[in-house]
Scaffold this motif. Sequence first.
Motif, mmCIF file in Angstrom:
data_model
loop_
_atom_site.group_PDB
_atom_site.id
_atom_site.type_symbol
_atom_site.label_atom_id
_atom_site.label_comp_id
_atom_site.label_asym_id
_atom_site.label_seq_id
_atom_site.Cartn_x
_atom_site.Cartn_y
_atom_site.Cartn_z
ATOM 1 N N HIS A 1 0.870 -1.173 0.000
ATOM 2 C CA HIS A 1 0.000 0.000 0.000
ATOM 3 C C HIS A 1 0.906 1.220 0.000
ATOM 4 C CE1 HIS A 1 0.947 -0.588 4.215
ATOM 5 N NE2 HIS A 1 0.223 0.434 4.640
ATOM 6 N N HIS B 1 1.242 3.904 2.211
ATOM 7 C CA HIS B 1 1.590 4.648 3.423
ATOM 8 C C HIS B 1 3.093 4.944 3.432
ATOM 9 C CE1 HIS B 1 -2.211 3.257 5.834
ATOM 10 N NE2 HIS B 1 -2.471 4.171 4.929
ATOM 11 N N HIS C 1 6.008 2.427 3.636
ATOM 12 C CA HIS C 1 6.015 1.287 2.709
ATOM 13 C C HIS C 1 6.420 1.649 1.293
ATOM 14 C CE1 HIS C 1 4.113 -1.541 5.594
ATOM 15 N NE2 HIS C 1 3.728 -0.389 6.131
ATOM 16 N N HIS D 1 -7.112 -1.587 6.245
ATOM 17 C CA HIS D 1 -6.142 -0.631 6.809
ATOM 18 C C HIS D 1 -5.921 0.538 5.846
ATOM 19 C CE1 HIS D 1 -2.374 0.889 8.463
ATOM 20 N NE2 HIS D 1 -1.802 0.649 7.309
ATOM 21 N N ASP E 1 0.568 -4.515 6.446
ATOM 22 C CA ASP E 1 -0.252 -3.867 7.465
ATOM 23 C C ASP E 1 -1.676 -4.423 7.570
ATOM 24 O OD1 ASP E 1 1.969 -2.421 7.961
ATOM 25 O OD2 ASP E 1 1.133 -0.463 7.466
HETATM 26 ZN ZN LIG Z 1 0.037 1.240 6.601
#
Ligand SMILES: [Zn+2]
Length: 271
Positions: free
Chosen positions: A92, A94, A97, A171, A192
């Motif tokens: 993802h 974020h 990451h 998430h 996550d």
């Molecule tokens: Zn995350």
Amino acid sequence: MTETYELYAVRYGHHDRTASHNFIGGDPHDGPMPLDYFVWAIVGENRTFVLDTGFDAAMASRRKRTLLRPVEEGLRVIGIEPDSVKDEILSHLHFDHCGNHGLFPNARYHLQDVEMAYCTGRCMCHEFLKVPFELSDVTDMVGKVFAGRVTFHDGVSEIAPNLIVHRVGGHSRGLQVVRVLTRRGWVVLGSDAAHFYANFEQRRPFPVLESVADVLEGFETMYRLASSPDHIIPGHDPLVLKYYPAATPGVSDIVRLDAVPTGRAATGRSR
Ligand SMILES: [Zn+2]
Ligand SMILES: [Zn+2]
């Protein structure tokens, strides 16, 4: 021959916090419960895949996290030269990451359609949902789309033999987990989908999320996809380094996930 992969968790960062920050509704036994930060390497006979890209020193100081070892140095410890990586899977987008934008100049990026749409659309008008994203990460990924370097996936996709991504959302709306066949069976790199073992084993979601229902369903999906509960790897749990053997003698924070874990009894409902 059935293709299997070697699997590595490579720790690169750390963040001290207490348990109440790691569960919706807090934690009645609040005490230290730090986060570790990882990228993961999936090494096949002929191809190496890296899951996530971590963050760099500048982002660590901006977000007040500790960078223990730059991601590229950790990968080199296990013989992976970032220039040689052709496939980078992003769980993802974020900040922890998808940073280190220039680290894999020859890689294609594997991303879910929904994740790109999510972090460039109306949900980013909401501070609560925007907080884990960084504009520089998102715009860099748009640049990679325009440069023809992104392969989009929609839900379940086998990107190589016995290496399959599954969107679980929750998430982050387009969060994907990776199911990979190893010598010990099917391992699920959850990223996550669960920060800690406790999140999925106790069905208590981490408080950064987009949908509680999808987080809870994501836990069940991981149990379904993994050969056993011991085959699920949470994304930020320091216990991973305790349970799995060092990949290289003397380097305790790079471990082999295709080895059988020790010191841990499988818990949680399996199916
Ligand atoms: Zn995350
Ligand atoms: Zn994370």
